[in-house]
Design an enzyme around this catalytic site. Sequence first.
Site, PDB file in Angstrom:
ATOM      1  N   ASP A   1       8.080 -11.302  -5.497  1.00 32.47           N
ATOM      2  CA  ASP A   1       7.266 -10.759  -4.412  1.00 32.47           C
ATOM      3  C   ASP A   1       7.325 -11.660  -3.171  1.00 32.47           C
ATOM      4  O   ASP A   1       7.537 -12.873  -3.281  1.00 32.47           O
ATOM      5  CB  ASP A   1       5.811 -10.691  -4.922  1.00 32.47           C
ATOM      6  CG  ASP A   1       4.902  -9.882  -4.021  1.00 32.47           C
ATOM      7  OD1 ASP A   1       5.235  -8.710  -3.766  1.00 32.47           O
ATOM      8  OD2 ASP A   1       3.862 -10.411  -3.577  1.00 32.47           O
TER       9      ASP A   1
ATOM     10  N   GLU B   1      11.941  -9.504  -2.867  1.00 32.88           N
ATOM     11  CA  GLU B   1      11.437  -8.540  -1.883  1.00 32.88           C
ATOM     12  C   GLU B   1      11.408  -9.189  -0.502  1.00 32.88           C
ATOM     13  O   GLU B   1      10.641 -10.126  -0.266  1.00 32.88           O
ATOM     14  CB  GLU B   1      10.019  -8.090  -2.250  1.00 32.88           C
ATOM     15  CG  GLU B   1       9.486  -7.071  -1.261  1.00 32.88           C
ATOM     16  CD  GLU B   1       8.008  -7.219  -0.920  1.00 32.88           C
ATOM     17  OE1 GLU B   1       7.443  -6.273  -0.364  1.00 32.88           O
ATOM     18  OE2 GLU B   1       7.419  -8.291  -1.191  1.00 32.88           O
TER      19      GLU B   1
HETATM   20  C1  ABC Z   1      -4.262  -3.453   0.193  1.00 30.74           C
HETATM   21  C2  ABC Z   1      -4.640  -1.990  -0.007  1.00 30.74           C
HETATM   22  C3  ABC Z   1      -3.978  -1.121   1.048  1.00 30.74           C
HETATM   23  C4  ABC Z   1      -4.413  -1.612   2.403  1.00 30.74           C
HETATM   24  C5  ABC Z   1      -4.040  -3.086   2.539  1.00 30.74           C
HETATM   25  C6  ABC Z   1      -4.551  -3.638   3.855  1.00 30.74           C
HETATM   26  O1  ABC Z   1      -4.606  -3.843   1.474  1.00 30.74           O
HETATM   27  O2  ABC Z   1      -4.210  -1.555  -1.292  1.00 30.74           O
HETATM   28  O3  ABC Z   1      -4.345   0.218   0.856  1.00 30.74           O
HETATM   29  O4  ABC Z   1      -3.745  -0.858   3.380  1.00 30.74           O
HETATM   30  C7  ABC Z   1      -0.648  -5.903  -2.759  1.00 30.74           C
HETATM   31  C8  ABC Z   1      -1.126  -4.519  -3.190  1.00 30.74           C
HETATM   32  C9  ABC Z   1      -1.517  -3.690  -1.982  1.00 30.74           C
HETATM   33  C10 ABC Z   1      -2.535  -4.436  -1.134  1.00 30.74           C
HETATM   34  C11 ABC Z   1      -1.904  -5.777  -0.730  1.00 30.74           C
HETATM   35  C12 ABC Z   1      -2.823  -6.618   0.155  1.00 30.74           C
HETATM   36  O5  ABC Z   1      -1.602  -6.512  -1.912  1.00 30.74           O
HETATM   37  O6  ABC Z   1      -0.067  -3.881  -3.872  1.00 30.74           O
HETATM   38  O7  ABC Z   1      -2.072  -2.455  -2.425  1.00 30.74           O
HETATM   39  O8  ABC Z   1      -2.844  -3.637  -0.006  1.00 30.74           O
HETATM   40  O9  ABC Z   1      -3.989  -6.924  -0.514  1.00 30.74           O
HETATM   41  C13 ABC Z   1       4.426  -7.017  -1.545  1.00 30.74           C
HETATM   42  C14 ABC Z   1       4.171  -6.073  -2.712  1.00 30.74           C
HETATM   43  C15 ABC Z   1       2.866  -5.357  -2.470  1.00 30.74           C
HETATM   44  C16 ABC Z   1       1.744  -6.383  -2.575  1.00 30.74           C
HETATM   45  C17 ABC Z   1       2.043  -7.627  -1.867  1.00 30.74           C
HETATM   46  C18 ABC Z   1       1.033  -8.661  -1.844  1.00 30.74           C
HETATM   47  C19 ABC Z   1       3.301  -7.923  -1.410  1.00 30.74           C
HETATM   48  O10 ABC Z   1       5.270  -5.234  -2.900  1.00 30.74           O
HETATM   49  O11 ABC Z   1       2.614  -4.309  -3.363  1.00 30.74           O
HETATM   50  O12 ABC Z   1       0.547  -5.750  -2.019  1.00 30.74           O
HETATM   51  O13 ABC Z   1       1.273  -9.388  -3.069  1.00 30.74           O
HETATM   52  C20 ABC Z   1       4.205  -7.139   3.903  1.00 30.74           C
HETATM   53  C21 ABC Z   1       4.864  -8.204   3.043  1.00 30.74           C
HETATM   54  C22 ABC Z   1       5.385  -7.633   1.734  1.00 30.74           C
HETATM   55  C23 ABC Z   1       4.287  -6.850   1.005  1.00 30.74           C
HETATM   56  C24 ABC Z   1       3.798  -5.758   1.959  1.00 30.74           C
HETATM   57  C25 ABC Z   1       2.704  -4.909   1.338  1.00 30.74           C
HETATM   58  O14 ABC Z   1       3.282  -6.370   3.148  1.00 30.74           O
HETATM   59  O15 ABC Z   1       5.911  -8.803   3.766  1.00 30.74           O
HETATM   60  O16 ABC Z   1       5.805  -8.703   0.916  1.00 30.74           O
HETATM   61  N1  ABC Z   1       4.749  -6.304  -0.289  1.00 30.74           N
HETATM   62  C26 ABC Z   1       6.215  -5.072   8.312  1.00 30.74           C
HETATM   63  C27 ABC Z   1       6.453  -6.514   7.941  1.00 30.74           C
HETATM   64  C28 ABC Z   1       6.485  -6.650   6.432  1.00 30.74           C
HETATM   65  C29 ABC Z   1       5.159  -6.160   5.884  1.00 30.74           C
HETATM   66  C30 ABC Z   1       4.985  -4.692   6.276  1.00 30.74           C
HETATM   67  C31 ABC Z   1       3.694  -4.102   5.745  1.00 30.74           C
HETATM   68  O17 ABC Z   1       5.015  -4.606   7.711  1.00 30.74           O
HETATM   69  O18 ABC Z   1       7.677  -6.951   8.483  1.00 30.74           O
HETATM   70  O19 ABC Z   1       6.671  -7.989   6.074  1.00 30.74           O
HETATM   71  O20 ABC Z   1       5.205  -6.265   4.452  1.00 30.74           O
HETATM   72  O21 ABC Z   1       2.623  -4.790   6.286  1.00 30.74           O
HETATM   73  C32 ABC Z   1      10.169  -1.763   9.354  1.00 30.74           C
HETATM   74  C33 ABC Z   1      10.200  -3.184   9.865  1.00 30.74           C
HETATM   75  C34 ABC Z   1       9.425  -4.053   8.910  1.00 30.74           C
HETATM   76  C35 ABC Z   1       8.019  -3.529   8.784  1.00 30.74           C
HETATM   77  C36 ABC Z   1       8.098  -2.098   8.277  1.00 30.74           C
HETATM   78  C37 ABC Z   1       6.691  -1.517   8.056  1.00 30.74           C
HETATM   79  O22 ABC Z   1       8.817  -1.316   9.192  1.00 30.74           O
HETATM   80  O23 ABC Z   1      11.558  -3.636   9.911  1.00 30.74           O
HETATM   81  O24 ABC Z   1       9.370  -5.378   9.398  1.00 30.74           O
HETATM   82  O25 ABC Z   1       7.322  -4.320   7.840  1.00 30.74           O
HETATM   83  O26 ABC Z   1      10.818  -0.913  10.253  1.00 30.74           O
END
Ligand code: ABC
Length: 482
Positions: free
Chosen positions: A209, A233
Amino acid sequence: ATAEEWRGRRIYQVLTDRFAREDNTAAPCDTSERTYCGGTWKGITSHLDYIQQLGFDAVWISPIVANVEGVTAYGEAYHGYWPKDITKLNENFGTADDLKTLSQALHSRGMYLMVDVVVNHFVVIPSADGSLDFSSSVPFSSSSSFHPRCTISDADYTQNQTAVELCWLGDDNLPLADLNTEDPAIVQTLLDWVKETVEEYSIDGLRIDTVKHVRKDFWPAFAKAAGVYTLGEVLIDDVDYAAPYTQVIDSVLDYPTFFAVTSAFKSNTGNVTAIPDVVTRSQTAYDGGLFISGSFLENHDQPRFQSLTTDQSLVKNAIAWTFVQDGIPILYSGQEQGYEGGADPANREALWPSGYLTDKSLVTHVKALNNARKLAGAANTNFHTTPVQFISQTDSSTLAISKPPLLTLLTNAGETPSSSPEWTIPASAGLFGAGTMLVDVLTCQGTTVDSDGRVSVRASAGAPKVFLPATVLTKDGGLCPD
Ligand code: ABC
Ligand code: CA
């Protein structure tokens, strides 16, 4: 298992809490509540027939360690990504024996176990005044084990990699306390932990992760201590940003191609030529090419594809891509049952309400694609190391993809196209000799390469075509028995 051993595999991704309950009851699971729904390791063990029948030979499960307990601002830790005590297992998923039994059951079927791991952060529920008490976090129980608090902003993602690594994910409602992965003692603890965990549960590979949230030079020692295939990831739509991570761990989830494929197939106005563009760039930029990257159309962080379109021909074209390209195919549980949930948490539907039916159209589609990939790998020992090639087409809604002995024809024209798209493979592509009989494994219909060595095919209702030479379809291959 090593990256080379994983290369020929096909992975089924489950959220442990949402895949299967051991009692098989019709328990309700309202995704919007963000609570534990009762899926367990025992539940997975008792549904391996289902996964194997679909044609997968590896399973990726949720993080296994004890998570923050109780109800946070975003519900319970049913997904497993909020670690609290890495020396204990998440009891909601079962006991150590249950996890070992799952591991053994997979191995006795010749299948692999992939476990998700989180080292970037720990989670505790903030008290009323917003302060954080780490005294029950194990083994890092003091605030000094964490980076000074700051929140990663949207702008940081493109402008400030230091903040991406040292600041905290989450928000004020639920901050994800960012572990000080610069501290040598903390690093050593994590190395010992991952080594012991992999050994204790006979884990074959790790999905790691939040890889981009930890400095790159942390990862080589971590991957080495794990001693198994590491798939990270790095959530980004940018090949140049993702590529360097393939030098510090085995490989990454292929997010850049995911973004291109999603936008190409979500409507008939999508740009399919963006796919050859991103794929050919990744084939060069990724260390060792795309062969050990993880290819997917859905996962638990992204809206399900069918929340974007329910046109079944578009859906089948997009799914087909995952199984005919260079990387290791990964299917997120529920896609085969036609699930349509949107963004997190709607995309985390329990599978049991589906009844695990295997006579559905997308289940049949996935089975055929898994079988085709398996037969292709058996027929050509270089299949998994031969890069995909795109054969240029005049119709801008089509893609022709060669990965010998597979020839795949995709289109985003849709179920009711205004005109029927056509693919032409010229003799100069040098794929098949004149007169070769090709079989579309999705319909079992044949096409013969013409006397000039050309293949010309017209799409019917926008359906994809996945061809194998008839000679590759062995009697017991599970495809198109005659
Ligand atoms: C919780 C709630 C959600 C609520 C959120 C605020 O809080 O459940 O409903 O909206 C875990 C849980 C989630 C939880 C989070 C936070 O923790 O599964 O349900 O959300 O508490 C990994 C996992 C993911 C996990 C975590 C945390 C990490 O797969 O399931 O979440 O351990 C970032 C991280 C990435 C992470 C993801 C969820 O957030 O980098 O590791 N996933 C941009 C950023 C990304 C970022 C993304 C989302 O936004 O660059 O780094 O990911 O915030 C493209 C761009 C990208 C862009 C995307 C959206 O668009 O090139 O850069 O990503 O075009
Ligand atoms: Ca970090």
